[in-house]
Design an enzyme around this catalytic site. Structure first.
Site: not given
Ligand code: NAP
Length: 260
Positions: A52, A108, A226, A228-230
């Site tokens: 990351y 990973h 987990i 994610k949001s900014v």
């Molecule tokens: N191990 C792996 O291979 C792997 C792969 C992928 C992810 N991950 C981990 O999992 C975490 C989460 O997954 P992800 O980042 O892929 O996606 P996610 O958390 O499913 O979705 C993030 C998206 O959803 C939006 N969002 C956040 N809160 C929301 C809400 N309450 N309502 C509507 N939309 C919302 C965010 O927008 P904004 O940010 O613009 O608010 C962003 O566009 C990652 O950050 C990472 O730490 C691990």
């Protein structure tokens, strides 16, 4: 309904918060501010990875937050192309994060040319040297979990895999449970249709948002999540899932989304 906010990892006995803050694509000044906002809101579990490129931001946000290091559960991950360079990669993570040890270190992905059992042996050695408190994997199949268990006798504490109502599989839950492996889901929103009427109906009934329903559904199953949001408002709302509960019927309706 489960009121637990943590899950216990084997064999360390470490408590891992069920809800953490995802930091993929959370980088730079905006990323630092989002992580600060998450710690301010009350998140005590941060998910990062060497890949990351933001361990520096995570470390700085932790130090500047004033929250004690021991109160925060930190996960980072080894990119599979660093197989064979585990020690150098983990010490670089610790340096970037500014900590003596992480709480959880994950492979990973399984290395594409095999060799996941050799990486797992290195993980155990570095855990035994105190550089990480717990070790686990990500994106492993059940067969790959069994490979490392057969090789070392030790199951990964965690397997972090894609998870959402549309990925729900009772057999996957059972297979992890039977091996003592905690299931941690990633991308809860990206893999969900937050406008689906099953989610919107349940959300309206509880006076919450569909996103909060998805997160609470993970908690009801004891699955780590987990998000994610900014966005400051979403960062706060995503943690606010402990003041309501889903009924057994709600959970069953959401589980059924995977059958469509
Ligand atoms: N191990 C792996 O291979 C792997 C792969 C992928 C992810 N991950 C981990 O999992 C975490 C989460 O997954 P992800 O980042 O892929 O996606 P996610 O958390 O499913 O979705 C993030 C998206 O959803 C939006 N969002 C956040 N809160 C929301 C809400 N309450 N309502 C509507 N939309 C919302 C965010 O927008 P904004 O940010 O613009 O608010 C962003 O566009 C990652 O950050 C990472 O730490 C691990």
């Amino acid at each position: 309904m489960s009121d637990d906010r943590t899950v216990t990892l084997a064999p360390s006995g470490l408590e891992m918060p069920l809800l953490g803050f995802g930091t993929w694509q959370v980088t730079g000044r905006k990323g630092y501010e989002a992580i600060r906002a998450a710690l301010e809101a009350g998140y005590r579990h941060l998910d990062t990875a060497t890949m990351y490129g933001n361990e520096g931001e995570v470390g700085r946000a932790i130090r500047d937050s004033g929250v004690a290091r021991e109160d925060i559960f930190i996960t980072t991950k080894l990119p599979p192309d660093r197989a064979g360079r585990e020690h150098a990669t983990l010490t670089a993570s610790l340096r970037a994060l500014g900590v003596d040890a992480v709480d959880l270190w994950l492979i990973h992905w399984p290395p594409s040319r095999g060799g996941h059992t050799a990486v797992w042996r290195e993980f155990r050695a570095l855990r035994d040297r105190g550089l990480t408190r717990a070790i686990g994997v990500s994106n492993f199949s059940v067969a790959q979990l069994d490979d490392v268990i057969a090789d070392t006798g030790e199951a990964p504490a965690v397997n972090q895999i894609p998870w959402s109502p549309w990925e729900y599989s009772a057999s996957t839950v059972d297979e992890h449970h039977a091996r003592g492996v905690v299931l941690e889901g990633y991308s809860p929103f990206k893999r969900s249709d937050l406008r689906h009427n099953v989610l919107t109906t349940i959300a309206t009934a509880h006076g919450v948002t569909p996103a909060q329903v998805v997160l609470r559904w993970h908690i009801e199953h004891g699955i780590v999540v987990i998000p994610k949001s900014v966005t400051a408002e979403r960062i706060r709302a995503n943690l606010d899932v402990f003041s309501f509960a889903l009924s057994k019927e709600d959970v069953a309706h959401i589980d059924n989304l995977s059958a469509r």
